[in-house]
Scaffold this motif. Sequence first.
Motif, PDB file in Angstrom:
ATOM      1  N   LYS A 126      -6.413   2.716  -1.980  1.00  0.00           N
ATOM      2  CA  LYS A 126      -5.857   3.999  -1.524  1.00  0.00           C
ATOM      3  C   LYS A 126      -6.964   4.957  -1.089  1.00  0.00           C
ATOM      4  O   LYS A 126      -6.822   5.680  -0.098  1.00  0.00           O
ATOM      5  N   TYR A 184       2.871   4.668   6.891  1.00  0.00           N
ATOM      6  CA  TYR A 184       1.975   5.152   7.940  1.00  0.00           C
ATOM      7  C   TYR A 184       1.297   4.007   8.693  1.00  0.00           C
ATOM      8  O   TYR A 184       0.386   4.240   9.472  1.00  0.00           O
ATOM      9  N   CYS A 220       0.072   0.865   7.198  1.00  0.00           N
ATOM     10  CA  CYS A 220      -0.741  -0.116   6.483  1.00  0.00           C
ATOM     11  C   CYS A 220       0.153  -1.262   6.021  1.00  0.00           C
ATOM     12  O   CYS A 220       1.077  -1.071   5.246  1.00  0.00           O
ATOM     13  N   CYS A 251       0.845  -1.197   0.000  1.00  0.00           N
ATOM     14  CA  CYS A 251       0.000   0.000   0.000  1.00  0.00           C
ATOM     15  C   CYS A 251       0.879   1.247   0.000  1.00  0.00           C
ATOM     16  O   CYS A 251       1.956   1.270   0.604  1.00  0.00           O
ATOM     17  N   SER A 252       0.442   2.285  -0.686  1.00  0.00           N
ATOM     18  CA  SER A 252       1.201   3.535  -0.724  1.00  0.00           C
ATOM     19  C   SER A 252       1.290   4.186   0.655  1.00  0.00           C
ATOM     20  O   SER A 252       2.096   5.087   0.873  1.00  0.00           O
ATOM     21  N   ASN A 253       0.456   3.716   1.594  1.00  0.00           N
ATOM     22  CA  ASN A 253       0.504   4.232   2.971  1.00  0.00           C
ATOM     23  C   ASN A 253       1.252   3.288   3.908  1.00  0.00           C
ATOM     24  O   ASN A 253       1.033   3.315   5.122  1.00  0.00           O
ATOM     25  N   CYS A 300      -8.261   3.493   2.334  1.00  0.00           N
ATOM     26  CA  CYS A 300      -7.297   3.073   3.351  1.00  0.00           C
ATOM     27  C   CYS A 300      -7.419   3.927   4.614  1.00  0.00           C
ATOM     28  O   CYS A 300      -7.316   5.161   4.560  1.00  0.00           O
ATOM     29  N   ASN A 308      -5.319   4.047   6.933  1.00  0.00           N
ATOM     30  CA  ASN A 308      -4.009   4.507   7.364  1.00  0.00           C
ATOM     31  C   ASN A 308      -3.503   5.685   6.538  1.00  0.00           C
ATOM     32  O   ASN A 308      -2.365   6.118   6.719  1.00  0.00           O
ATOM     33  N   ALA A 309      -4.333   6.168   5.628  1.00  0.00           N
ATOM     34  CA  ALA A 309      -3.931   7.347   4.857  1.00  0.00           C
ATOM     35  C   ALA A 309      -3.686   8.504   5.820  1.00  0.00           C
ATOM     36  O   ALA A 309      -4.391   8.650   6.817  1.00  0.00           O
ATOM     37  N   PRO A 310      -2.691   9.337   5.550  1.00  0.00           N
ATOM     38  CA  PRO A 310      -2.306  10.356   6.529  1.00  0.00           C
ATOM     39  C   PRO A 310      -3.224  11.566   6.571  1.00  0.00           C
ATOM     40  O   PRO A 310      -3.784  11.982   5.559  1.00  0.00           O
TER      41      PRO A 310
END
Length: 276
Positions: free
Chosen positions: A115, A100, A102, A95-97, A118, A120-122
């Motif tokens: 995404k 953070y 994920c 995941c791109s997060n 998610c 956990n996205a900031p």
Amino acid sequence: MEGRNANTKRKKVEAEREGESSTKKLKVTMGVETLDCPICYEPLRPPLFQCSVGHCICSSCRGKLDKKCPVCSIKTSFKRCFAMEHVVQEAKVACSNEKYGCAEGVIYYQKEEHKKACLNAPCSCVESGCGFAGPTKVLLDHFIIQHKCMSTILPDSGTVSLRLQPGLHVLRCTETSYFFLLNMSSEPLGYAISVTCVQPNVTEPKFKCNMEYDCIMTGCRESINCHVRSSSLSDGLPIVYDLIIPKGKISDDPNGIMLEATILSRSCLRGKAPAN
């Protein structure tokens, strides 16, 4: 008898090994173009089709083509490519997060959908010069611990009475992936108050808020009903305020002003029976 038992044990071990091999995972690297449609450049997702040479395209592009492959220019009839479908269904990326928190492995063609959802996205800290970003639960603790922001638990009833001072005030919710942030700013005309739902994936307003200021000393009563904005705070706090209390009507209390706020989801409001 011993030979039969030994043979049974050997077969059991072999079966267990075969079971293990069926669950083995192999980490590989490959060019992104291998998993992207060569026509629209979007990630390949089933159903997939291939020309007679073996060039794979997505179903959306297949519906726009005649009998000529746009990759090799050979006249062909496109057929399902089940082998490549199996590959793209197994191709997972981080995941791109991930940084953070994920830890989920995401199927490549579903990475954008993940995404957007998610948890956990900031979300970002809005305190001047801070620059911190993290998941909402981490950011909530950051506001309270690092910046000493006042916080209040928002009860299940949705109604809370709290004392506000200029600055940020956190409304914590139990067992949710979001929290609310009240901001009170001293403006030339009075105290300006805004409310924001802090969550990574900005959606249409899901909450309505009623804020009420009632001061016996000055006889001032101000209230407003508003939709609650959602924000990851990446662009800072909203510059639009929801409630402004004129300075001349505010009691002279160094501990701040008393405010009653009710925040309810719009679905709850629609489910309420009309008042008599």
